[in-house]
Design an enzyme around this catalytic site. Structure first.
Site, PDB file in Angstrom:
ATOM      1  N   GLY A  36       0.818  -1.221   0.000  1.00 14.41           N
ATOM      2  CA  GLY A  36       0.000   0.000   0.000  1.00 14.41           C
ATOM      3  C   GLY A  36       0.845   1.262   0.000  1.00 14.41           C
ATOM      4  N   CYS A  37       1.887   1.279   0.817  1.00 12.14           N
ATOM      5  CA  CYS A  37       2.753   2.460   0.892  1.00 12.14           C
ATOM      6  C   CYS A  37       3.530   2.638  -0.402  1.00 12.14           C
ATOM      7  CB  CYS A  37       3.692   2.358   2.086  1.00 12.14           C
ATOM      8  SG  CYS A  37       2.793   2.358   3.655  1.00 12.14           S
ATOM      9  N   ARG A  38       3.988   1.540  -0.960  1.00 11.10           N
ATOM     10  CA  ARG A  38       4.698   1.595  -2.240  1.00 11.10           C
ATOM     11  C   ARG A  38       3.785   2.174  -3.312  1.00 11.10           C
ATOM     12  NH1 ARG A  38       6.718  -3.126  -2.000  1.00 11.10           N
ATOM     13  NH2 ARG A  38       4.968  -4.219  -2.930  1.00 11.10           N
ATOM     14  N   LEU A  97       3.134   6.050  -2.613  1.00  7.81           N
ATOM     15  CA  LEU A  97       4.278   6.921  -2.875  1.00  7.81           C
ATOM     16  C   LEU A  97       4.708   6.862  -4.330  1.00  7.81           C
ATOM     17  CD1 LEU A  97       6.218   6.433   0.454  1.00  7.81           C
ATOM     18  CD2 LEU A  97       4.773   8.350  -0.219  1.00  7.81           C
TER      19      LEU A  97
END
Length: 152
Positions: A44-46, A49
């Site tokens: 999710g963070c990948r 961002l």
């Protein structure tokens, strides 16, 4: 949690691109998207961002900078940035001070809840989303912020 219209707290912190000083670097110059994200290098963070990285040309045209903020390890920020070539700073909030000053929710004080804020050039909070807004949603919000600033 901060509310729309409140003054964004200033901060000075280390990042993957050197020191970041919110007011000194951006006040009167650029809007700033603050992406508080849970953990480096998770799916999710990948995605979040990398989406911000891919939208940077659009954000730049709208006088808007991006800062990723996370209390993770500095070395982890550097590896995450090198792997994905973000092109914007990942801010190292090792003491959780920025998270606390912005009243970003956490999970049992162990992980930051995904939260996105947009701060205008006057350092007022103009947008808050407790989740992962789409690039188009952020662009629309920035355009509205810029239009309302011009009409003042």
């Amino acid at each position: 949690m901060l509310e729309i219209g409140m003054t964004a707290p200033d901060f000075h912190a280390e990042s993957t691109e050197g020191p970041v000083r919110l007011y000194d670097d951006y006040k009167g110059k650029k809007n700033v998207i603050l992406i508080f994200y849970p953990i480096n290098n998770t799916p999710g963070c990948r995605k979040q961002l990398c989406d911000a990285r891919d939208a940077q040309p659009d954000y730049e045209q709208l006088d808007t900078a991006v800062l990723g903020i996370n209390p993770g390890k500095f070395a982890g920020h550097q590896k995450f940035t090198a792997k994905h070539n973000f092109g914007f700073p990942l801010v190292f909030d090792d003491r959780w001070q920025i998270v606390a000053n912005y009243h970003v929710p956490t999970f049992s004080g162990m992980m930051v809840a995904r939260t996105v804020l947009i701060v205008d050039k006057d350092m007022k909070v103009r947008y808050i989303n407790k989740g992962m807004p789409s690039t188009q949603e952020l662009i629309t919000a920035i355009k509205e912020i810029n239009e309302s600033s011009q009409s003042l």
